[in-house]
Design a protein around this motif. Structure first.
Motif, PDB file in Angstrom:
ATOM      1  N   HIS A 160      51.175  27.949  52.727  1.00  0.00           N
ATOM      2  CA  HIS A 160      51.201  27.067  51.558  1.00  0.00           C
ATOM      3  C   HIS A 160      49.828  27.038  50.891  1.00  0.00           C
ATOM      4  CE1 HIS A 160      52.354  23.797  48.980  1.00  0.00           C
ATOM      5  NE2 HIS A 160      51.283  23.129  49.369  1.00  0.00           N
ATOM      6  N   LEU A 161      48.799  27.018  51.705  1.00  0.00           N
ATOM      7  CA  LEU A 161      47.435  27.019  51.159  1.00  0.00           C
ATOM      8  C   LEU A 161      47.195  28.297  50.349  1.00  0.00           C
ATOM      9  CD1 LEU A 161      44.587  25.787  50.958  1.00  0.00           C
ATOM     10  CD2 LEU A 161      44.038  26.856  53.145  1.00  0.00           C
ATOM     11  N   ILE A 162      47.570  29.419  50.909  1.00  0.00           N
ATOM     12  CA  ILE A 162      47.387  30.700  50.196  1.00  0.00           C
ATOM     13  C   ILE A 162      48.179  30.682  48.881  1.00  0.00           C
ATOM     14  CG2 ILE A 162      47.822  33.203  50.299  1.00  0.00           C
ATOM     15  CD1 ILE A 162      46.090  33.010  52.583  1.00  0.00           C
ATOM     16  N   GLU A 163      49.417  30.187  48.953  1.00  0.00           N
ATOM     17  CA  GLU A 163      50.243  30.138  47.735  1.00  0.00           C
ATOM     18  C   GLU A 163      49.640  29.222  46.673  1.00  0.00           C
ATOM     19  OE1 GLU A 163      54.099  28.969  49.155  1.00  0.00           O
ATOM     20  OE2 GLU A 163      54.335  30.876  50.225  1.00  0.00           O
ATOM     21  N   THR A 164      48.981  28.168  47.137  1.00  0.00           N
ATOM     22  CA  THR A 164      48.339  27.247  46.189  1.00  0.00           C
ATOM     23  C   THR A 164      47.175  27.933  45.476  1.00  0.00           C
ATOM     24  OG1 THR A 164      48.891  25.435  47.686  1.00  0.00           O
ATOM     25  CG2 THR A 164      47.236  24.961  45.999  1.00  0.00           C
ATOM     26  N   LEU A 165      46.452  28.747  46.207  1.00  0.00           N
ATOM     27  CA  LEU A 165      45.242  29.372  45.644  1.00  0.00           C
ATOM     28  C   LEU A 165      45.564  30.585  44.776  1.00  0.00           C
ATOM     29  CD1 LEU A 165      42.987  29.369  48.852  1.00  0.00           C
ATOM     30  CD2 LEU A 165      43.179  27.594  47.103  1.00  0.00           C
ATOM     31  N   GLN A 166      46.622  31.270  45.138  1.00  0.00           N
ATOM     32  CA  GLN A 166      46.931  32.561  44.518  1.00  0.00           C
ATOM     33  C   GLN A 166      46.935  32.558  42.978  1.00  0.00           C
ATOM     34  OE1 GLN A 166      50.361  34.339  46.405  1.00  0.00           O
ATOM     35  NE2 GLN A 166      50.236  36.086  45.004  1.00  0.00           N
ATOM     36  N   PRO A 167      47.547  31.559  42.337  1.00  0.00           N
ATOM     37  CA  PRO A 167      47.567  31.583  40.869  1.00  0.00           C
ATOM     38  C   PRO A 167      46.179  31.495  40.239  1.00  0.00           C
ATOM     39  CG  PRO A 167      49.102  29.925  41.726  1.00  0.00           C
ATOM     40  CD  PRO A 167      48.299  30.412  42.880  1.00  0.00           C
ATOM     41  N   TYR A 168      45.203  31.061  40.999  1.00  0.00           N
ATOM     42  CA  TYR A 168      43.859  30.902  40.448  1.00  0.00           C
ATOM     43  C   TYR A 168      43.013  32.162  40.578  1.00  0.00           C
ATOM     44  CZ  TYR A 168      44.963  25.953  40.256  1.00  0.00           C
ATOM     45  OH  TYR A 168      45.546  24.747  39.970  1.00  0.00           O
ATOM     46  N   LEU A 169      43.563  33.183  41.217  1.00  0.00           N
ATOM     47  CA  LEU A 169      42.804  34.425  41.361  1.00  0.00           C
ATOM     48  C   LEU A 169      42.724  35.148  40.033  1.00  0.00           C
ATOM     49  CD1 LEU A 169      44.154  36.180  44.600  1.00  0.00           C
ATOM     50  CD2 LEU A 169      41.870  35.214  44.267  1.00  0.00           C
ATOM     51  N   PRO A 170      41.539  35.577  39.650  1.00  0.00           N
ATOM     52  CA  PRO A 170      41.438  36.374  38.421  1.00  0.00           C
ATOM     53  C   PRO A 170      41.886  37.816  38.668  1.00  0.00           C
ATOM     54  CG  PRO A 170      39.265  36.048  39.389  1.00  0.00           C
ATOM     55  CD  PRO A 170      40.241  35.303  40.267  1.00  0.00           C
ATOM     56  N   GLU A 171      42.145  38.521  37.577  1.00  0.00           N
ATOM     57  CA  GLU A 171      42.435  39.947  37.752  1.00  0.00           C
ATOM     58  C   GLU A 171      41.188  40.624  38.289  1.00  0.00           C
ATOM     59  OE1 GLU A 171      44.187  42.133  34.558  1.00  0.00           O
ATOM     60  OE2 GLU A 171      45.857  40.699  34.418  1.00  0.00           O
ATOM     61  N   GLY A 172      41.373  41.554  39.192  1.00  0.00           N
ATOM     62  CA  GLY A 172      40.199  42.206  39.771  1.00  0.00           C
ATOM     63  C   GLY A 172      40.610  43.299  40.734  1.00  0.00           C
ATOM     64  N   PRO A 173      39.648  44.106  41.134  1.00  0.00           N
ATOM     65  CA  PRO A 173      39.941  45.268  41.993  1.00  0.00           C
ATOM     66  C   PRO A 173      39.984  44.886  43.471  1.00  0.00           C
ATOM     67  CG  PRO A 173      37.608  45.179  41.538  1.00  0.00           C
ATOM     68  CD  PRO A 173      38.219  43.993  40.821  1.00  0.00           C
ATOM     69  N   LEU A 174      40.295  45.839  44.298  1.00  0.00           N
ATOM     70  CA  LEU A 174      40.120  45.673  45.741  1.00  0.00           C
ATOM     71  C   LEU A 174      38.613  45.716  45.982  1.00  0.00           C
ATOM     72  CD1 LEU A 174      42.542  48.123  47.630  1.00  0.00           C
ATOM     73  CD2 LEU A 174      42.518  45.645  47.818  1.00  0.00           C
ATOM     74  N   PHE A 175      38.066  44.625  46.469  1.00  0.00           N
ATOM     75  CA  PHE A 175      36.629  44.629  46.732  1.00  0.00           C
ATOM     76  C   PHE A 175      36.323  45.259  48.088  1.00  0.00           C
ATOM     77  CE2 PHE A 175      36.758  41.116  43.618  1.00  0.00           C
ATOM     78  CZ  PHE A 175      35.772  41.567  42.758  1.00  0.00           C
ATOM     79  N   PHE A 176      37.289  45.172  48.985  1.00  0.00           N
ATOM     80  CA  PHE A 176      37.123  45.755  50.320  1.00  0.00           C
ATOM     81  C   PHE A 176      38.312  46.656  50.619  1.00  0.00           C
ATOM     82  CE2 PHE A 176      34.635  41.873  50.520  1.00  0.00           C
ATOM     83  CZ  PHE A 176      33.487  42.294  51.178  1.00  0.00           C
ATOM     84  N   PRO A 177      38.095  47.704  51.419  1.00  0.00           N
ATOM     85  CA  PRO A 177      39.231  48.544  51.807  1.00  0.00           C
ATOM     86  C   PRO A 177      40.294  47.695  52.503  1.00  0.00           C
ATOM     87  CG  PRO A 177      37.150  49.455  52.640  1.00  0.00           C
ATOM     88  CD  PRO A 177      36.836  48.130  52.015  1.00  0.00           C
ATOM     89  N   GLU A 178      41.542  48.072  52.286  1.00  0.00           N
ATOM     90  CA  GLU A 178      42.678  47.290  52.814  1.00  0.00           C
ATOM     91  C   GLU A 178      42.544  46.889  54.274  1.00  0.00           C
ATOM     92  OE1 GLU A 178      46.730  48.875  52.261  1.00  0.00           O
ATOM     93  OE2 GLU A 178      45.848  49.733  50.432  1.00  0.00           O
ATOM     94  N   GLU A 179      42.066  47.830  55.101  1.00  0.00           N
ATOM     95  CA  GLU A 179      42.068  47.581  56.545  1.00  0.00           C
ATOM     96  C   GLU A 179      40.871  46.734  56.988  1.00  0.00           C
ATOM     97  OE1 GLU A 179      41.766  50.424  55.020  1.00  0.00           O
ATOM     98  OE2 GLU A 179      39.801  51.203  55.585  1.00  0.00           O
ATOM     99  N   MET A 180      39.957  46.474  56.076  1.00  0.00           N
ATOM    100  CA  MET A 180      38.737  45.751  56.451  1.00  0.00           C
ATOM    101  C   MET A 180      38.992  44.236  56.503  1.00  0.00           C
ATOM    102  SD  MET A 180      35.075  46.578  54.840  1.00  0.00           S
ATOM    103  CE  MET A 180      33.636  45.614  55.242  1.00  0.00           C
TER     104      MET A 180
END
Ligand SMILES: Nc1nc2c(ncn2[C@@H]2O[C@H](COP(=O)(O)OP(=O)(O)OP(=O)(O)O)[C@@H](O)[C@H]2O)c(=O)[nH]1
Ligand SMILES: [Mg+2]
Length: 298
Positions: A160-180
């Motif tokens: 629920h916490l993640i879902e609450t935050l998700q809409p506030y994420l700006p568009e942007g790239p992968l800052f770290f490789p997926e597995e990191m």
């Protein structure tokens, strides 16, 4: 990748409210050490949460408090500066508001990013109305963007916490490789895990007077292990004696526990040797702090 979203989320709050437990639970891996003693975390540690269409980078920070020595001033500055370069802030609390929170909330004023109130340790609260009481005590203090009660220990309400935050994420790239999962090096994690065991086995001033550095890593081809040598720095001879214990019992226990957990988390086979050295007043020496890996870029 169009429409991909990513951003940084600072986790701040008083010492001991469960910030590191929360980041570990969110990431699903132990990247930050945790202990019942305040001032466990000394550095900023990033934990990376990657999903197919977004990446959330949580930033664990040291508990904010007004310490007197250079070490405490430095770690407080690390926490304060961490809220400047992020997209949102999680303000973690575990109880009704007290005056210790005031100086932290003061840092939020003037921020142009959303600040969410996270009530942690709800497993310790009796019922919903006890949770509401905690929430209400904070409502006048700041215009929080949202409020989420969680239990980091029981991994409750974290989605629920993640879902609450998700809409506030700006568009942007992968800052770290997926597995990191974290920006920490293996050496940093190893020295932190050793420090964690020391926190569990010592009392009063000793836990706060300890720093750990990895001195060397050497592959032992014969035994197929990695020989790790770590240096534990304390401030006084008496602390060294406490840490070593009767007939070396305490240091042995710390070493065994640290080795086991390092092997499990890093999936390695290390052989760990611990050394204890006294360095008077290191907590007030800028060069020592730097040498022991405590500090920020500012
Ligand atoms: N009951 C309960 N205990 C928790 C919860 N989350 C954390 N704790 C405990 O709270 C204590 C502090 O946890 P940490 O994660 O080290 O706290 P912190 O905020 O990172 O502390 P500092 O690094 O010192 O600022 C530990 O004993 C944790 O086990 C929770 O959800 N429920
Ligand atoms: Mg912590």
């Amino acid at each position: 990748m169009s429409n991909h979203k990513s951003g940084f989320v600072a986790i701040v709050g008083r010492p001991n409210v469960g910030k590191s437990t929360l980041i570990n639970a969110l990431i699903g891996k132990k990247i930050a050490i945790m202990s019942p003693k305040p001032q466990t975390t000394r550095n900023r540690i990033m934990g990376v949460y990657t999903q197919p269409d977004f990446q959330m980078i949580f930033v664990d920070t040291p508990g904010m408090h007004k310490g007197k020595d250079l070490l405490n001033k430095t770690i407080d500055r690390i926490a304060v500066s961490s809220i400047k370069d992020v997209d949102m802030v999680l303000f973690v609390v575990d109880d009704a508001k007290g005056s210790a929170e005031d100086h932290i909330i003061a840092y939020f004023k003037g921020l142009r990013i959303p600040v969410f109130l996270v009530i942690n340790k709800i497993d310790l609260l009796k019922n919903r109305s006890a949770i509401d009481e905690v929430i209400i005590s904070y409502l006048d203090a700041y215009a929080f963007e949202g409020v989420t009660p969680v239990s980091a220990k029981d991994k409750k309400n974290l989605n629920h916490l993640i879902e609450t935050l998700q809409p506030y994420l700006p568009e942007g790239p992968l800052f770290f490789p997926e597995e990191m999962k974290s920006d920490q090096s293996e050496n940093q994690l190893m020295s932190e895990l050793i420090r964690e065991k020391i926190l569990f086995h010592t009392e009063q001033e000793v836990p706060h007077s300890v720093a750990v550095v990895i001195e060397s890593l050497e592959e032992n081809l014969e035994l197929n292990t990695i020989d790790v040598s770590a240096l534990i720095i304390v401030e006084r001879t008496t602390q060294k004696q406490i840490l070593i214990g009767k007939a070396g019992e305490k240091i042995k226990k710390i070493g065994t526990e640290a080795r086991k957990e390092i092997n499990q988390i890093l999936n390695t086979k290390i052989h760990l040797t611990l050394w204890v050295k006294v360095k008077k007043d290191w907590r007030n020496r800028p060069n020592d702090l730097k040498a022991f890996g405590i500090g920020d870029e500012s």
